[in-house]
Design a protein around this motif. Structure first.
Motif, mmCIF file in Angstrom:
data_model
loop_
_atom_site.group_PDB
_atom_site.id
_atom_site.type_symbol
_atom_site.label_atom_id
_atom_site.label_comp_id
_atom_site.label_asym_id
_atom_site.label_seq_id
_atom_site.Cartn_x
_atom_site.Cartn_y
_atom_site.Cartn_z
ATOM 1 N N ASP A 87 0.840 -1.192 0.000
ATOM 2 C CA ASP A 87 0.000 0.000 0.000
ATOM 3 C C ASP A 87 0.880 1.249 0.000
ATOM 4 N N TYR A 182 -4.273 -6.607 -10.975
ATOM 5 C CA TYR A 182 -5.669 -6.615 -10.540
ATOM 6 C C TYR A 182 -6.278 -7.966 -10.870
ATOM 7 N N GLU A 186 -8.843 -9.167 -4.862
ATOM 8 C CA GLU A 186 -7.823 -8.158 -4.562
ATOM 9 C C GLU A 186 -7.909 -7.733 -3.101
ATOM 10 N N ARG A 187 -6.811 -7.157 -2.625
ATOM 11 C CA ARG A 187 -6.796 -6.643 -1.254
ATOM 12 C C ARG A 187 -7.706 -5.426 -1.143
ATOM 13 N N GLU A 188 -8.129 -5.145 0.068
ATOM 14 C CA GLU A 188 -8.926 -3.956 0.343
ATOM 15 C C GLU A 188 -8.106 -2.719 -0.011
ATOM 16 N N GLY A 189 -8.642 -1.848 -0.812
ATOM 17 C CA GLY A 189 -7.920 -0.632 -1.173
ATOM 18 C C GLY A 189 -7.213 -0.708 -2.509
ATOM 19 N N SER A 193 -10.616 -2.828 -7.721
ATOM 20 C CA SER A 193 -11.667 -3.323 -6.826
ATOM 21 C C SER A 193 -12.230 -2.215 -5.950
ATOM 22 N N MET A 194 -11.366 -1.318 -5.492
ATOM 23 C CA MET A 194 -11.830 -0.228 -4.633
ATOM 24 C C MET A 194 -12.844 0.643 -5.370
ATOM 25 N N LYS A 197 -16.151 -1.383 -5.772
ATOM 26 C CA LYS A 197 -16.852 -1.535 -4.502
ATOM 27 C C LYS A 197 -17.523 -0.232 -4.080
ATOM 28 N N ARG A 198 -16.796 0.860 -4.189
ATOM 29 C CA ARG A 198 -17.363 2.153 -3.786
ATOM 30 C C ARG A 198 -18.586 2.475 -4.649
#
Length: 321
Positions: A87, A182, A186-189, A193-194, A197-198
């Motif tokens: 990150d 990707y 995928e990891r959060e953030g 995917s972020m 999701k949003r």
């Protein structure tokens, strides 16, 4: 074709650091499918390793960090080092922590690999290059690396350390500089995917600097193909390779597709433009000529890859309800 045949001719026991993570878990699935044995470590408790739930009984999972691999390395044929602080924001907020994980853990892993003469694949990143000198610059493996953020700096230090074992001791080490990966789970953030999701949650997307930045995105299955190629080809010993698709995608394009996907399900999120992040790299354009000469070619286009991720997230959202 030939890269997969090469690795299938020699069954191996592969040790994966960051086994429960995005890339590590996808790699575990692929290797098991191809008949290899898999062992690995992660700081995630086995009961929380949701990405491995369907193969948990088929591999050896050790709840530990890369610092605790001393007694494990002798029992494997090769190591794929996936664990890292990936990150960018966390690395900027906690550079000492990022350095500890990305550099100190790698140092311990490499010393252990050297003592036992093990094959090592280092998962590096395009962020080692930093900002291009010119907007149209193409980064090759010979381009001078000038990381523009702490994440890139820590990964470059990790890469240099690992490659020093190849140069000084002849250890079979390969570094793969992956562009923005990707895919499902995928990891959060993670960027793609972020955004999706949003949007599905009706939350606004924040576009740092207007989203003009471009990235050659890399679908996870293509990243796995590159790893398999490196594992099965001794021409990669002591070498660094860029791994990317040949599609450059603007961040605002990803945001637009995420919004359109949400719209198709009756959700209408907003998009807000914010200031650029410190250490932002702008346009990233890397050459993959070197690894393509060995037979690699990214095969998943962004349209296909995005749809795979979006549909998997929509399905997961429906399962929650």
């Amino acid at each position: 074709w030939c890269r997969i045949r090469t690795i299938e001719t020699q069954r191996m026991k592969i040790f994966i650091t960051g086994l429960a993570g995005f890339l590590g878990s996808h790699l575990a699935h692929r290797l098991l499918e191809n008949g290899h044995e898999v062992m690995g470590i992660d700081l995630v408790h086995p009961n929380s390793a949701w990405r491995l739930a369907d193969i948990r009984g088929k591999l050896e999972y050790i709840w530990a960090s890369a610092e605790d691999c001393e007694g494990l390395i002798p029992h494997c044929d090769a190591i794929v080092h996936c664990s890292a602080v990936t990150d960018v924001g966390l690395s900027s907020r906690s550079p000492r922590y990022a350095t500890h994980v990305n550099v100190d853990h790698t140092a311990h892993l490499m010393e252990t690999a050297y003592r036992h003469g093990k094959r090592v694949i280092i998962i590096s990143t395009h962020s080692v290059y930093g900002r291009p000198m010119k907007p149209d610059s193409v980064m090759t493996e010979d381009t001078v690396c000038q990381p523009s953020n702490f994440y890139g700096a820590s990964k470059y230090a990790e890469e240099l350390l690992a490659m020093s074992y190849a140069r000084q001791h002849g250890l079979p080490v390969t570094a793969l500089r992956m562009t923005l990966m990707y895919g499902p789970k995928e990891r959060e953030g993670a960027l793609v995917s972020m955004f999706i999701k949003r949007c599905l949650n009706g939350e606004p997307i924040m576009l740092d600097g207007g989203g003009e930045q471009t990235r050659p995105l890399l679908y996870v299955t293509d990243a796995l193909n590159a790893i398999e190629l490196a594992l099965g080809d001794n021409r990669t010993y002591g070498e660094v390779y860029n791994v990317a698709s040949d599609e450059e995608v603007q961040i605002k394009t990803i945001a637009g597709k995420a919004m359109a996907f949400a719209n198709s399900y009756g959700v209408y999120p907003l998009c807000e433009v914010t200031l650029p992040r410190a250490g932002e790299e702008g346009r990233i354009n890397v050459s993959t000529d070197k690894i393509e000469a060995l037979g690699f070619r990214a095969t998943v286009d962004f349209e296909t890859g995005f749809q795979e991720v979006a549909e998997s997230l929509w399905h997961a959202k429906m399962m929650e309800h």
